[in-house]
Write a protein that holds these residues in place. Structure first.
Motif, PDB file in Angstrom:
ATOM      1  N   UNK A  90       0.830  -1.203   0.000  1.00 10.18           N
ATOM      2  CA  UNK A  90       0.000   0.000   0.000  1.00 10.18           C
ATOM      3  C   UNK A  90       0.865   1.255   0.000  1.00 10.18           C
ATOM      4  N   UNK A  91       1.957   1.224   0.767  1.00 10.75           N
ATOM      5  CA  UNK A  91       2.842   2.374   0.827  1.00 10.75           C
ATOM      6  C   UNK A  91       3.476   2.649  -0.540  1.00 10.75           C
ATOM      7  N   UNK A  92       3.876   1.594  -1.255  1.00  7.52           N
ATOM      8  CA  UNK A  92       4.464   1.789  -2.577  1.00  7.52           C
ATOM      9  C   UNK A  92       3.432   2.331  -3.564  1.00  7.52           C
ATOM     10  N   UNK A  93       2.195   1.854  -3.477  1.00  7.53           N
ATOM     11  CA  UNK A  93       1.140   2.379  -4.349  1.00  7.53           C
ATOM     12  C   UNK A  93       0.913   3.865  -4.109  1.00  7.53           C
ATOM     13  N   UNK A  94       0.911   4.270  -2.831  1.00  4.94           N
ATOM     14  CA  UNK A  94       0.726   5.688  -2.514  1.00  4.94           C
ATOM     15  C   UNK A  94       1.919   6.523  -2.966  1.00  4.94           C
ATOM     16  N   UNK A  95       3.129   5.974  -2.864  1.00  9.69           N
ATOM     17  CA  UNK A  95       4.311   6.695  -3.337  1.00  9.69           C
ATOM     18  C   UNK A  95       4.227   6.889  -4.845  1.00  9.69           C
ATOM     19  N   UNK A 102       4.881  10.352   5.783  1.00  9.87           N
ATOM     20  CA  UNK A 102       4.934   9.197   6.675  1.00  9.87           C
ATOM     21  C   UNK A 102       3.545   8.695   7.038  1.00  9.87           C
ATOM     22  N   UNK A 103       2.589   9.622   7.110  1.00 12.90           N
ATOM     23  CA  UNK A 103       1.232   9.233   7.491  1.00 12.90           C
ATOM     24  C   UNK A 103       0.313   8.982   6.322  1.00 12.90           C
ATOM     25  N   UNK A 104       0.867   8.729   5.132  1.00  9.80           N
ATOM     26  CA  UNK A 104       0.016   8.538   3.951  1.00  9.80           C
ATOM     27  C   UNK A 104      -0.861   7.299   4.080  1.00  9.80           C
ATOM     28  N   UNK A 105      -0.301   6.214   4.624  1.00 10.30           N
ATOM     29  CA  UNK A 105      -1.075   4.977   4.762  1.00 10.30           C
ATOM     30  C   UNK A 105      -2.208   5.167   5.758  1.00 10.30           C
ATOM     31  N   UNK A 106      -1.927   5.827   6.866  1.00 15.76           N
ATOM     32  CA  UNK A 106      -2.970   6.087   7.858  1.00 15.76           C
ATOM     33  C   UNK A 106      -4.066   6.987   7.287  1.00 15.76           C
ATOM     34  N   UNK A 107      -3.659   8.031   6.574  1.00 13.96           N
ATOM     35  CA  UNK A 107      -4.644   8.943   5.984  1.00 13.96           C
ATOM     36  C   UNK A 107      -5.505   8.223   4.958  1.00 13.96           C
ATOM     37  N   UNK A 108      -4.896   7.333   4.174  1.00 16.62           N
ATOM     38  CA  UNK A 108      -5.644   6.591   3.163  1.00 16.62           C
ATOM     39  C   UNK A 108      -6.709   5.710   3.803  1.00 16.62           C
ATOM     40  N   UNK A 157      -6.650   6.951  -5.896  1.00 16.94           N
ATOM     41  CA  UNK A 157      -5.216   6.650  -5.889  1.00 16.94           C
ATOM     42  C   UNK A 157      -4.805   5.953  -7.184  1.00 16.94           C
ATOM     43  N   UNK A 158      -5.611   5.003  -7.654  1.00 19.67           N
ATOM     44  CA  UNK A 158      -5.292   4.312  -8.900  1.00 19.67           C
ATOM     45  C   UNK A 158      -5.268   5.273 -10.088  1.00 19.67           C
ATOM     46  N   UNK A 159      -6.198   6.223 -10.118  1.00 16.73           N
ATOM     47  CA  UNK A 159      -6.207   7.222 -11.181  1.00 16.73           C
ATOM     48  C   UNK A 159      -4.962   8.095 -11.106  1.00 16.73           C
ATOM     49  N   UNK A 160      -4.553   8.464  -9.904  1.00 17.64           N
ATOM     50  CA  UNK A 160      -3.336   9.264  -9.736  1.00 17.64           C
ATOM     51  C   UNK A 160      -2.100   8.492 -10.201  1.00 17.64           C
ATOM     52  N   UNK A 161      -2.037   7.213  -9.873  1.00 10.70           N
ATOM     53  CA  UNK A 161      -0.915   6.388 -10.314  1.00 10.70           C
ATOM     54  C   UNK A 161      -0.870   6.326 -11.842  1.00 10.70           C
ATOM     55  N   UNK A 162      -2.011   6.104 -12.464  1.00 12.21           N
ATOM     56  CA  UNK A 162      -2.066   6.025 -13.918  1.00 12.21           C
ATOM     57  C   UNK A 162      -1.667   7.347 -14.564  1.00 12.21           C
ATOM     58  N   UNK A 163      -2.129   8.465 -13.996  1.00 12.42           N
ATOM     59  CA  UNK A 163      -1.787   9.775 -14.554  1.00 12.42           C
ATOM     60  C   UNK A 163      -0.292  10.058 -14.447  1.00 12.42           C
ATOM     61  N   UNK A 235       8.767   4.715  -9.762  1.00 11.70           N
ATOM     62  CA  UNK A 235       8.064   5.162 -10.975  1.00 11.70           C
ATOM     63  C   UNK A 235       7.086   4.103 -11.471  1.00 11.70           C
ATOM     64  N   UNK A 236       7.473   2.827 -11.436  1.00 15.37           N
ATOM     65  CA  UNK A 236       6.590   1.771 -11.908  1.00 15.37           C
ATOM     66  C   UNK A 236       6.381   1.777 -13.404  1.00 15.37           C
ATOM     67  N   UNK A 237       7.353   2.322 -14.161  1.00 16.20           N
ATOM     68  CA  UNK A 237       7.265   2.420 -15.621  1.00 16.20           C
ATOM     69  C   UNK A 237       8.346   1.523 -16.217  1.00 16.20           C
ATOM     70  N   UNK A 238       7.984   0.776 -17.249  1.00 12.66           N
ATOM     71  CA  UNK A 238       8.914  -0.182 -17.847  1.00 12.66           C
ATOM     72  C   UNK A 238      10.120   0.525 -18.453  1.00 12.66           C
ATOM     73  N   UNK A 239       9.914   1.680 -19.078  1.00  7.95           N
ATOM     74  CA  UNK A 239      11.030   2.413 -19.684  1.00  7.95           C
ATOM     75  C   UNK A 239      12.048   2.842 -18.631  1.00  7.95           C
TER      76      UNK A 239
END
Length: 322
Positions: A90-95, A102-108, A157-163, A235-239
């Motif tokens: 979850x922390x990596x997805x939010x990053x 530090x409190x991103x997981x708690x806020x989510x 969050x998923x939309x933000x990751x995709x963007x 980044x999570x991008x193949x390139x």
């Protein structure tokens, strides 16, 4: 006695009245039990063990450098996954979505809980004030808003990751070209990354932030291979992962970084052209449905409309002889 109470509640709140009463009592018991669980005093033996192992939790909190909400931190055991693997995921997805505090997981998780309960309460209120409806419809009116509120932060969050991934993919070839120019001009890789992060901020802010993090970690003395691998994972991008692999292999085998960047930047430019051509080739197929919906019906009306109108007029007027 129980039948009279049940009849009174049913007459007052409707067919689902007993269910609402039981749910309200359960919620009341939970609220009464929460203070005893959350604000219970720590065992003195536990405090002694913590002091022997290092600083006490109160001392460690004073050493933290911002970023965590103290009000949510006291509910950490309820707002954070206890499984370390799930927490890291979850922390990596939010990053990747751009939330690095530090409190991103708690806020989510707090947003999921608050929106879920809020939408659930809205559904209950709507069921109570709405006209009489069936039991199945009432349950759906309560559960569907709650589910929407719970999954809304995850969708965001998923939309933000995709963007962010699309933005990084779009700006990465330009960043590589600029990095190649800097390296060929005599700058080191660290200086080139700093310069690229500064120059591309106006056009590709997300990619500039990632390059700045890489530059800061290298300045802090972190292992360069570890920094690059973390960069690709964030980044999570193949390139970007391919770029990281190229740099690591170039440093491992002692080959020229400028030559590796030149070959890789050419490949990235070709891939960008191929992506543009792919989108261009998909365009006619996507326009087919729109053309059929918005162009064919008006064309048929223009071509066939007068004839249909003439036939309808002749039939309505009794028709004429041959």
């Amino acid at each position: 006695m129980l039948e009279q109470i049940n009849t009174y509640i049913t007459d007052l709140l409707g067919p689902l009245g007993p269910l609402f009463v039981v749910g309200g009592l359960g919620l009341l018991l939970v609220l009464l039990a929460l203070p005893a669980i959350l604000f219970q005093k720590k065992d003195p033996l536990t405090k002694l063990k913590e002091q022997q192992n290092g600083a006490a939790p109160e001392d460690r909190k004073t050493l933290r450098v911002g970023g965590k909400n103290d009000k949510l931190d006291r509910f950490a055991q309820f707002l954070e996954p206890q499984n370390q693997e799930e927490y890291s995921q979850i922390q990596m997805t939010l990053i990747r979505a751009g939330y690095r505090s530090k409190g991103a997981v708690q806020t989510f998780h707090f947003a999921q809980f608050a929106l879920g309960m809020g939408f659930l309460a809205f559904g209950v209120i709507y069921t109570l004030i709405a006209p009489e409806m069936s039991t199945q419809k009432s349950v759906l009116c309560v559960l569907i808003p709650g589910a929407i509120g719970y999954y809304l932060p995850k969708y965001w969050v998923q939309r933000r990751v995709q963007t962010r991934e699309e933005a990084i993919t779009s700006g990465f070839p330009d960043a590589l070209d600029l990095m190649l120019v800097c390296v060929e001009a005599g700058q080191s890789l660290d200086q080139a990354i700093i310069r690229v992060a500064k120059e591309i901020r106006a056009s590709y802010e997300q990619l500039a932030e990632e390059f700045e993090i890489v530059a800061y970690e290298m300045k802090a003395g972190k292992d360069k291979v570890k920094v690059l691998r973390d960069f690709g994972e964030r980044c999570g991008v193949q390139d970007v992962n391919s770029f990281v692999t190229v740099l690591i292999q170039s440093a491992t085998f002692g080959t020229s970084i400028a030559e590796a960047l030149r070959v890789f930047s050419e490949e990235m430019r070709d891939k960008r052209v191929m992506r543009a051509e792919e989108k261009a080739n998909k365009l006619p197929t996507k326009l087919t449905l729109g053309t059929m919906m918005f162009c064919v019906p008006p064309l048929l009306i223009i071509l066939i409309g007068p004839s249909v109108h003439g036939i309808a007029t002749n039939l309505g007027g009794g028709g004429g002889g041959f």
